[in-house]
Design a protein around this motif. Structure first.
Motif, PDB file in Angstrom:
ATOM      1  N   ILE A  74      11.289   6.047  -4.658  1.00 21.00           N
ATOM      2  CA  ILE A  74      12.125   4.814  -4.804  1.00 21.00           C
ATOM      3  C   ILE A  74      11.923   5.362  -6.024  1.00 21.00           C
ATOM      4  CG2 ILE A  74      11.051   1.763  -4.996  1.00 21.00           C
ATOM      5  CD1 ILE A  74      10.090   3.005  -2.941  1.00 21.00           C
ATOM      6  N   LEU A 132       7.292   8.360  -0.289  1.00 18.69           N
ATOM      7  CA  LEU A 132       8.161   7.128  -0.649  1.00 18.69           C
ATOM      8  C   LEU A 132       8.076   6.758  -2.097  1.00 18.69           C
ATOM      9  CD1 LEU A 132       6.337   5.408   2.489  1.00 18.69           C
ATOM     10  CD2 LEU A 132       8.808   5.818   2.290  1.00 18.69           C
ATOM     11  N   ARG A 133       6.596   6.440  -2.679  1.00 19.39           N
ATOM     12  CA  ARG A 133       7.202   5.892  -4.073  1.00 19.39           C
ATOM     13  C   ARG A 133       8.123   7.221  -4.604  1.00 19.39           C
ATOM     14  NH1 ARG A 133       2.157   2.605  -5.963  1.00 19.39           N
ATOM     15  NH2 ARG A 133       1.379   1.888  -3.767  1.00 19.39           N
ATOM     16  N   MET A 176       0.702  -1.186  -0.239  1.00 18.68           N
ATOM     17  CA  MET A 176      -0.326   0.406  -0.348  1.00 18.68           C
ATOM     18  C   MET A 176       0.957   1.322  -0.068  1.00 18.68           C
ATOM     19  SD  MET A 176      -3.644  -0.436   2.629  1.00 18.68           S
ATOM     20  CE  MET A 176      -2.480  -0.225   3.805  1.00 18.68           C
ATOM     21  N   LEU A 177       1.940   0.767   0.617  1.00 19.36           N
ATOM     22  CA  LEU A 177       3.038   2.109   0.826  1.00 19.36           C
ATOM     23  C   LEU A 177       4.117   2.644   0.274  1.00 19.36           C
ATOM     24  CD1 LEU A 177       2.992   2.662   4.571  1.00 19.36           C
ATOM     25  CD2 LEU A 177       2.421   4.646   3.540  1.00 19.36           C
ATOM     26  N   LEU A 178       3.999   1.711  -0.417  1.00 17.72           N
ATOM     27  CA  LEU A 178       5.831   1.708  -1.283  1.00 17.72           C
ATOM     28  C   LEU A 178       5.473   1.037  -3.037  1.00 17.72           C
ATOM     29  CD1 LEU A 178       8.700   0.215   0.698  1.00 17.72           C
ATOM     30  CD2 LEU A 178       7.591   2.477   0.934  1.00 17.72           C
ATOM     31  N   GLY A 179       4.102   0.183  -2.713  1.00 19.64           N
ATOM     32  CA  GLY A 179       3.677  -0.341  -3.997  1.00 19.64           C
ATOM     33  C   GLY A 179       4.511  -1.519  -3.931  1.00 19.64           C
ATOM     34  N   PRO A 180       4.477  -2.384  -5.854  1.00 18.16           N
ATOM     35  CA  PRO A 180       5.225  -3.695  -5.642  1.00 18.16           C
ATOM     36  C   PRO A 180       6.690  -3.496  -5.564  1.00 18.16           C
ATOM     37  CG  PRO A 180       4.308  -2.770  -7.540  1.00 18.16           C
ATOM     38  CD  PRO A 180       4.335  -1.714  -6.522  1.00 18.16           C
ATOM     39  N   VAL A 181       7.603  -2.934  -4.841  1.00 23.12           N
ATOM     40  CA  VAL A 181       8.698  -2.643  -5.019  1.00 23.12           C
ATOM     41  C   VAL A 181       9.699  -4.240  -4.043  1.00 23.12           C
ATOM     42  CG1 VAL A 181       9.142  -1.978  -2.750  1.00 23.12           C
ATOM     43  CG2 VAL A 181      10.932  -0.967  -4.355  1.00 23.12           C
ATOM     44  N   GLU A 230       2.839   1.248 -12.093  1.00 23.65           N
ATOM     45  CA  GLU A 230       2.349   0.991 -10.869  1.00 23.65           C
ATOM     46  C   GLU A 230       2.112   2.696 -10.752  1.00 23.65           C
ATOM     47  OE1 GLU A 230       0.278  -0.890  -7.787  1.00 23.65           O
ATOM     48  OE2 GLU A 230       2.032   0.589  -7.906  1.00 23.65           O
ATOM     49  N   THR A 264       2.097  10.338   1.943  1.00 31.05           N
ATOM     50  CA  THR A 264       3.570   9.935   2.413  1.00 31.05           C
ATOM     51  C   THR A 264       3.636   9.202   1.410  1.00 31.05           C
ATOM     52  OG1 THR A 264       2.249  10.206   5.252  1.00 31.05           O
ATOM     53  CG2 THR A 264       3.825   8.117   4.497  1.00 31.05           C
ATOM     54  N   SER A 265       2.983   7.993   1.678  1.00 33.70           N
ATOM     55  CA  SER A 265       2.638   6.710  -0.074  1.00 33.70           C
ATOM     56  C   SER A 265       3.293   7.942  -1.200  1.00 33.70           C
ATOM     57  CB  SER A 265       1.674   5.721   0.182  1.00 33.70           C
ATOM     58  OG  SER A 265       1.374   6.136  -0.998  1.00 33.70           O
TER      59      SER A 265
END
Ligand SMILES: CC(C)(COP(=O)(O)OP(=O)(O)OC[C@H]1O[C@@H](n2cnc3c(N)ncnc32)[C@H](O)[C@@H]1OP(=O)(O)O)[C@@H](O)C(=O)NCCC(=O)NCCS
Ligand SMILES: CC(C)(COP(=O)(O)OP(=O)(O)OC[C@H]1O[C@@H](n2cnc3c(N)ncnc32)[C@H](O)[C@@H]1OP(=O)(O)O)[C@@H](O)C(=O)NCCC(=O)NCCS
Lengths: 347, 347
Positions: free
Chosen positions: B189, B185-186, A112-117, B133, B181-182
């Motif tokens: 990344i 973070l994304r 949910m927070l980072l995505g599919p990493v 994504e 926040t998400s």
């Protein structure tokens, strides 16, 4: 004339160098893609073998267990078999090979927070490092965790004449929210990297995050002496936070020592950990466990006091909500601590 | 007698199978560690070459530029050289080889929240997937981003007789905090994975996170008609959020199409992207830019209105704080949008 031929010279020089550069880049690119293709093929082959062996381990363990039950296996041999299986399990499910196994756990929270990493580290030493860093982070923040409420409690009487102003308390709650979020994220990552953290310790941080958000929306402003009654909850919460900070420091000490034993023992499976434990950290545990139970009782009482305010005519939903969360956390913490204790006794 | 020999049979059988298992596990373990050693050596060699070539690219580009300045290079040849260098850059700095380059950017925010975990994807297609994504996530959430304030605004008049109750507004703010926040973070990344996102778009989400936390602590309770004045800020904020949601949907459409062009062009560097842009998305941009500027003006006005309340006697620091953040964001957004526009014009 000379200048012009100099120009030409220069032109040719740069053009030639660029041509060489492009050739080198092409060679490097194809080397890179060939490495990545080969790698993928080899990894896949090893990963399939690992999956097959993992299944076999499960089957043999069940066979041995049922043979023991039916008295077809002597106790002695069964123990040796279990030890061998454990060893095979360590070789297949941890280290370089373990990293190739498909992940058992896909953190919804992380997705949910980072995505599919992909946060799975390929090498074992990196994974130990991540755990060490997590322990170091907890150490650093435990000090803050202890200091923050102490300062608030001391200032309450020294500067603020018995009434908290809203801002510092809210800043504290915002920090708690940040802190618990980061713990939850890091623990999810550790779980993906093969840590055996019980899911509850992660859920318990989700509860704590929710509690911090609720506390942020709680309006505690008021003038002395009215504020006293309204802020009694804040006061109790801070005292409890100080106690928790103390326990956290002790818990960290224990966890760190445990990790070092584990690293010293090499690529250790769970068994090895337990052996290591008997050696070094047992003394710490016998201090830690009573303290944890005491803390959980306090948490329970605090939750109960908060929930009870629902019967007051000026009750606030934030207090009741935090109380419910505290009760849930206290019960969950208690059950899980007992289960850990029982599991340790059994072996 | 028969039973006992059956037992022995069984014992031997299991013991034998376990012995085979241990052998297989050992073989697998050594295959795994040999693969991982070889891999590390080959990767390191390629990575060194890539670093050397990257330096060379920079040097040749500077040489060509200074030769062009000094008129030692014809315009035509300079363009061809730049094109070649660009191509070499794409081969070295993107794709499989690019993944081996040491990261240019180590997100402090990520390190704070996640610890020192490696979130760099090794394969190019995975990196494109991550971006896709991210776009899909923005699409999904843009709908919520639009719906949430719409529902609040409609309910204000239909159910709540002109006054917002605190809880739904606070739930909305908590969701915003989570959402920003998400995104932050994304985006961090993505940056680590080689995206060219301007740092401001990430910082801007930090500001938005801070704003959501501040808004959470803002007490908006009150009875009609008193509440009207107190809640005017909430009302305006929600209207602005609806506009922002609309712009977000449009922006997403544009970004997605841009990514598809990029993927269609293969392992594209920035140059290719600009070419692709001219082809497909120019029409969208000429709608998007005016809308973004309009939104930024609105954001500025809103910020100004909020900050102005500082002169009222019942002013609240939360409103002023949010106002300042809105102003900062509006100015930063404007400057960065203009810079992007200028950069696109230049090429
Ligand atoms: C009871 C306790 C000391 C047992 O710790 P333990 O001996 O490490 O427990 P286990 O053997 O089950 O540990 C398995 C794994 O979970 C981890 N773990 C255990 N408890 C954890 C916790 N509370 N938070 C994070 N990780 C934890 C361990 O580090 C270990 O990780 P690893 O597999 O990567 O090495 C520990 O769970 C604890 O301190 N819990 C108390 C929490 C509490 O009630 N606090 C009071 C109120 S906040
Ligand atoms: C102006 C704008 C449309 C330009 O977008 P663009 O053409 O993609 O810009 P660039 O060419 O500089 O993009 C470079 C990279 O940054 C990304 N990017 C650009 N703007 C972004 C944003 N606002 N958020 C996240 N990523 C963004 C692009 O996807 C691209 O990523 P890639 O390298 O992985 O492909 C875009 O920046 C934008 O929409 N900004 C408006 C934000 C705003 O002011 N909102 C109003 C108030 S909230």
């Amino acid at each position: 004339m000379n200048g012009e031929s100099g120009d030409k010279q220069q032109e040719n020089d740069i053009a030639k160098q660029v041509a060489v550069l492009v050739q080198q880049a092409k060679a490097l690119q194809s080397a890179g893609s060939s490495l990545s293709t080969r790698l993928r093929i080899e990894e896949q082959a090893l990963s399939q073998q690992a999956v097959a062996l993992e299944k076999k381990i499960g089957r043999l363990r069940a066979d041995a267990f049922s043979a023991l039950e039916k008295d077809e296996l002597s106790q002695e041999l069964a123990e040796k078999i279990e030890e061998d299986i454990q060893r095979a399990h360590g070789m297949v499910c941890e280290g370089d090979v373990g990293a190739l196994l498909p992940p058992k756990f896909s953190g919804r929270f992380l997705r949910m927070l980072l995505g599919p990493v992909n946060v799975k580290a390929a090498e074992t030493d990196v994974r130990f490092k991540a755990k060490e860093e997590y322990n170091a982070y907890r150490d650093r923040t435990a000090v803050l965790f202890l200091l923050f409420p102490c300062i608030l409690l001391l200032s309450e009487n020294w500067f603020w004449q018995g009434c908290f102003p809203a801002l510092p308390v809210q800043a504290y709650q915002a920090w708690l929210l940040f802190f618990y979020t980061s713990l939850a994220l890091r623990e999810n990552i550790l779980r993906i990297n093969g840590s055996n953290i019980r899911p509850w310790w992660v859920y318990h941080h989700y509860c704590a995050m929710l509690m911090a958000v609720i506390a942020l929306t709680w309006d505690i402003r008021g003038h002395y002496p009215d504020c006293k009654k309204k802020q009694r909850g804040v006061h109790l919460f801070l005292i409890w936070a100080v106690m928790q900070g103390g326990a956290m420091l002790l818990q960290n000490r224990y966890q760190r020592q445990r990790l070092y034993t584990r690293i010293a023992l090499g690529k250790a499976g769970r068994m090895d950990v337990v052996w290591g434990e008997a050696a070094g950290v047992f003394g710490q545990l016998s201090l830690l466990y009573p303290l944890l139970f005491l803390l959980q009782v306090c948490q329970c009482i605090l939750g109960f006091l908060f929930v009870r305010t629902v019967f007051r005519k000026d009750s606030e939903w934030q207090v009741v909500g935090c109380g419910l969360l505290l009760l849930i956390m206290a019960i969950g913490n208690f059950l899980n601590t007992v289960e850990t204790l029982v599991a340790k006794m059994r072996i």
